[in-house]
Design a protein around this motif. Structure first.
Motif, PDB file in Angstrom:
ATOM      1  N   VAL A  12     -12.032   5.349  -4.657  1.00 41.34           N
ATOM      2  CA  VAL A  12     -10.909   4.916  -3.818  1.00 41.34           C
ATOM      3  C   VAL A  12      -9.633   5.489  -4.421  1.00 41.34           C
ATOM      4  O   VAL A  12      -9.429   5.401  -5.637  1.00 41.34           O
ATOM      5  CB  VAL A  12     -10.825   3.369  -3.786  1.00 41.34           C
ATOM      6  CG1 VAL A  12      -9.674   2.905  -2.928  1.00 41.34           C
ATOM      7  CG2 VAL A  12     -12.148   2.772  -3.324  1.00 41.34           C
ATOM      8  N   PHE A  13      -8.759   6.036  -3.575  1.00 39.66           N
ATOM      9  CA  PHE A  13      -7.514   6.656  -4.019  1.00 39.66           C
ATOM     10  C   PHE A  13      -6.350   6.045  -3.252  1.00 39.66           C
ATOM     11  O   PHE A  13      -6.431   5.877  -2.033  1.00 39.66           O
ATOM     12  CB  PHE A  13      -7.559   8.172  -3.771  1.00 39.66           C
ATOM     13  CG  PHE A  13      -8.752   8.831  -4.396  1.00 39.66           C
ATOM     14  CD1 PHE A  13      -8.711   9.272  -5.705  1.00 39.66           C
ATOM     15  CD2 PHE A  13      -9.933   8.984  -3.683  1.00 39.66           C
ATOM     16  CE1 PHE A  13      -9.818   9.872  -6.288  1.00 39.66           C
ATOM     17  CE2 PHE A  13     -11.048   9.578  -4.259  1.00 39.66           C
ATOM     18  CZ  PHE A  13     -10.986  10.023  -5.568  1.00 39.66           C
ATOM     19  N   GLU A  14      -5.261   5.733  -3.966  1.00 35.53           N
ATOM     20  CA  GLU A  14      -4.090   5.132  -3.341  1.00 35.53           C
ATOM     21  C   GLU A  14      -2.820   5.706  -3.953  1.00 35.53           C
ATOM     22  O   GLU A  14      -2.798   6.042  -5.134  1.00 35.53           O
ATOM     23  CB  GLU A  14      -4.078   3.608  -3.530  1.00 35.53           C
ATOM     24  CG  GLU A  14      -5.243   2.900  -2.873  1.00 35.53           C
ATOM     25  CD  GLU A  14      -5.200   1.390  -3.033  1.00 35.53           C
ATOM     26  OE1 GLU A  14      -5.979   0.719  -2.333  1.00 35.53           O
ATOM     27  OE2 GLU A  14      -4.403   0.879  -3.848  1.00 35.53           O
ATOM     28  N   VAL A  15      -1.762   5.788  -3.136  1.00 38.48           N
ATOM     29  CA  VAL A  15      -0.448   6.219  -3.617  1.00 38.48           C
ATOM     30  C   VAL A  15       0.539   5.076  -3.415  1.00 38.48           C
ATOM     31  O   VAL A  15       0.421   4.288  -2.471  1.00 38.48           O
ATOM     32  CB  VAL A  15       0.041   7.493  -2.904  1.00 38.48           C
ATOM     33  CG1 VAL A  15      -0.805   8.684  -3.309  1.00 38.48           C
ATOM     34  CG2 VAL A  15       0.048   7.335  -1.395  1.00 38.48           C
ATOM     35  N   LEU A  16       1.522   5.000  -4.311  1.00 34.68           N
ATOM     36  CA  LEU A  16       2.542   3.958  -4.241  1.00 34.68           C
ATOM     37  C   LEU A  16       3.677   4.416  -3.336  1.00 34.68           C
ATOM     38  O   LEU A  16       4.242   5.493  -3.533  1.00 34.68           O
ATOM     39  CB  LEU A  16       3.084   3.651  -5.641  1.00 34.68           C
ATOM     40  CG  LEU A  16       4.143   2.554  -5.727  1.00 34.68           C
ATOM     41  CD1 LEU A  16       3.573   1.199  -5.295  1.00 34.68           C
ATOM     42  CD2 LEU A  16       4.700   2.469  -7.144  1.00 34.68           C
ATOM     43  N   GLU A  22       8.789  -3.955  -1.572  1.00 35.19           N
ATOM     44  CA  GLU A  22       7.876  -4.601  -2.509  1.00 35.19           C
ATOM     45  C   GLU A  22       6.715  -3.644  -2.769  1.00 35.19           C
ATOM     46  O   GLU A  22       6.478  -2.719  -2.002  1.00 35.19           O
ATOM     47  CB  GLU A  22       7.394  -5.949  -1.999  1.00 35.19           C
ATOM     48  CG  GLU A  22       6.691  -5.909  -0.652  1.00 35.19           C
ATOM     49  CD  GLU A  22       6.364  -7.303  -0.154  1.00 35.19           C
ATOM     50  OE1 GLU A  22       5.168  -7.532   0.108  1.00 35.19           O
ATOM     51  OE2 GLU A  22       7.274  -8.123  -0.041  1.00 35.19           O
ATOM     52  N   GLU A  23       6.007  -3.852  -3.875  1.00 35.04           N
ATOM     53  CA  GLU A  23       4.936  -2.939  -4.272  1.00 35.04           C
ATOM     54  C   GLU A  23       3.907  -2.786  -3.160  1.00 35.04           C
ATOM     55  O   GLU A  23       3.267  -3.752  -2.752  1.00 35.04           O
ATOM     56  CB  GLU A  23       4.262  -3.446  -5.546  1.00 35.04           C
ATOM     57  CG  GLU A  23       3.244  -2.486  -6.095  1.00 35.04           C
ATOM     58  CD  GLU A  23       2.686  -2.914  -7.438  1.00 35.04           C
ATOM     59  OE1 GLU A  23       1.462  -2.823  -7.609  1.00 35.04           O
ATOM     60  OE2 GLU A  23       3.480  -3.356  -8.304  1.00 35.04           O
ATOM     61  N   THR A  24       3.771  -1.555  -2.661  1.00 34.99           N
ATOM     62  CA  THR A  24       2.852  -1.260  -1.565  1.00 34.99           C
ATOM     63  C   THR A  24       2.056  -0.009  -1.906  1.00 34.99           C
ATOM     64  O   THR A  24       2.616   1.088  -1.982  1.00 34.99           O
ATOM     65  CB  THR A  24       3.626  -1.032  -0.248  1.00 34.99           C
ATOM     66  OG1 THR A  24       4.435  -2.175   0.030  1.00 34.99           O
ATOM     67  CG2 THR A  24       2.664  -0.788   0.911  1.00 34.99           C
ATOM     68  N   TRP A  25       0.766  -0.193  -2.120  1.00 35.00           N
ATOM     69  CA  TRP A  25      -0.140   0.927  -2.374  1.00 35.00           C
ATOM     70  C   TRP A  25      -0.791   1.318  -1.063  1.00 35.00           C
ATOM     71  O   TRP A  25      -1.345   0.471  -0.352  1.00 35.00           O
ATOM     72  CB  TRP A  25      -1.183   0.548  -3.413  1.00 35.00           C
ATOM     73  CG  TRP A  25      -0.615   0.424  -4.790  1.00 35.00           C
ATOM     74  CD1 TRP A  25      -0.127  -0.709  -5.383  1.00 35.00           C
ATOM     75  CD2 TRP A  25      -0.459   1.469  -5.743  1.00 35.00           C
ATOM     76  NE1 TRP A  25       0.321  -0.432  -6.648  1.00 35.00           N
ATOM     77  CE2 TRP A  25       0.126   0.913  -6.902  1.00 35.00           C
ATOM     78  CE3 TRP A  25      -0.752   2.836  -5.740  1.00 35.00           C
ATOM     79  CZ2 TRP A  25       0.420   1.664  -8.033  1.00 35.00           C
ATOM     80  CZ3 TRP A  25      -0.464   3.591  -6.871  1.00 35.00           C
ATOM     81  CH2 TRP A  25       0.108   3.004  -7.994  1.00 35.00           C
ATOM     82  N   LEU A  26      -0.740   2.594  -0.730  1.00 31.25           N
ATOM     83  CA  LEU A  26      -1.284   3.112   0.525  1.00 31.25           C
ATOM     84  C   LEU A  26      -2.604   3.828   0.261  1.00 31.25           C
ATOM     85  O   LEU A  26      -2.630   4.821  -0.484  1.00 31.25           O
ATOM     86  CB  LEU A  26      -0.290   4.097   1.154  1.00 31.25           C
ATOM     87  CG  LEU A  26       1.120   3.571   1.381  1.00 31.25           C
ATOM     88  CD1 LEU A  26       2.052   4.719   1.775  1.00 31.25           C
ATOM     89  CD2 LEU A  26       1.117   2.479   2.434  1.00 31.25           C
ATOM     90  N   PRO A  27      -3.697   3.359   0.854  1.00 32.47           N
ATOM     91  CA  PRO A  27      -4.977   4.054   0.670  1.00 32.47           C
ATOM     92  C   PRO A  27      -4.936   5.440   1.304  1.00 32.47           C
ATOM     93  O   PRO A  27      -4.307   5.622   2.349  1.00 32.47           O
ATOM     94  CB  PRO A  27      -5.996   3.171   1.386  1.00 32.47           C
ATOM     95  CG  PRO A  27      -5.269   2.003   1.919  1.00 32.47           C
ATOM     96  CD  PRO A  27      -3.812   2.184   1.702  1.00 32.47           C
ATOM     97  N   ILE A  28      -5.584   6.395   0.662  1.00 33.92           N
ATOM     98  CA  ILE A  28      -5.735   7.731   1.237  1.00 33.92           C
ATOM     99  C   ILE A  28      -7.134   7.795   1.840  1.00 33.92           C
ATOM    100  O   ILE A  28      -8.129   7.761   1.121  1.00 33.92           O
ATOM    101  CB  ILE A  28      -5.557   8.831   0.180  1.00 33.92           C
ATOM    102  CG1 ILE A  28      -4.165   8.752  -0.446  1.00 33.92           C
ATOM    103  CG2 ILE A  28      -5.790  10.203   0.804  1.00 33.92           C
ATOM    104  CD1 ILE A  28      -3.954   9.719  -1.596  1.00 33.92           C
TER     105      ILE A  28
END
Length: 154
Positions: A12-16, A22-28
């Motif tokens: 699983v890969f995510e970018v901030l 607020e802290e939001t990680w977006l999945p790729i």
């Protein structure tokens, strides 16, 4: 008992999202292959001297690493909106310069309880396809500084 290999599709890969309040990680999404190179940008210095008795010696002076993601260009079927992670990489992060060119990426295997977290720069990859293909998507991330970890939270 001997260990067992893990499935590559479990990563699983995510970018901030650096612009979120607020802290939001977006999945790729759409990734179908990845390459982690823990020796990228490594620099060494030759320390061989007469006392080495003809045997080569070196010290590592710089460590580096890179992560390459490749897959398919994703959109939401119902809305036509781009995949949030891919869109962020392509339209926000890839256009940033100077100190703003650094962002955050994290990844882990679904079986792991900690994320690997990098501050990194990104280089967008080629997109394309042929007559009977789906459109490709890719990006390369180069680590800046030391890696860190973060516990997986529900």
């Amino acid at each position: 008992m001997a260990g067992r290999p893990i499935d590559a599709r479990g990563w699983v890969f995510e970018v901030l999202d650096m612009d979120a309040t607020e802290e939001t990680w977006l999945p790729i999404s759409g990734v179908n292959t990845f390459t982690h190179n823990p020796g990228e940008n490594e620099e060494t210095v030759d320390t061989t001297v007469f006392d080495s008795d003809g045997m080569y010696e070196q010290d590592v002076m710089q460590r580096g690493a890179s992560l390459g993601l490749e897959g398919l260009y994703y959109v939401d079927k119902a809305t036509g909106e781009r995949d949030p992670g891919q869109a962020y990489v392509d339209t926000v992060w890839a256009n940033a310069l100077g100190v703003d060119s650094r962002g955050m990426i994290r990844w882990r295997h679904k079986s792991q309880t900690q994320w690997v977290v990098w501050e990194a720069t990104v280089t967008p990859g080629e997109q394309g396809g042929g007559n009977n293909d789906k459109t490709s998507w890719s990006a390369s991330f180069t680590r800046c500084g030391a890696p860190s970890t973060l516990a997986v939270t529900p």
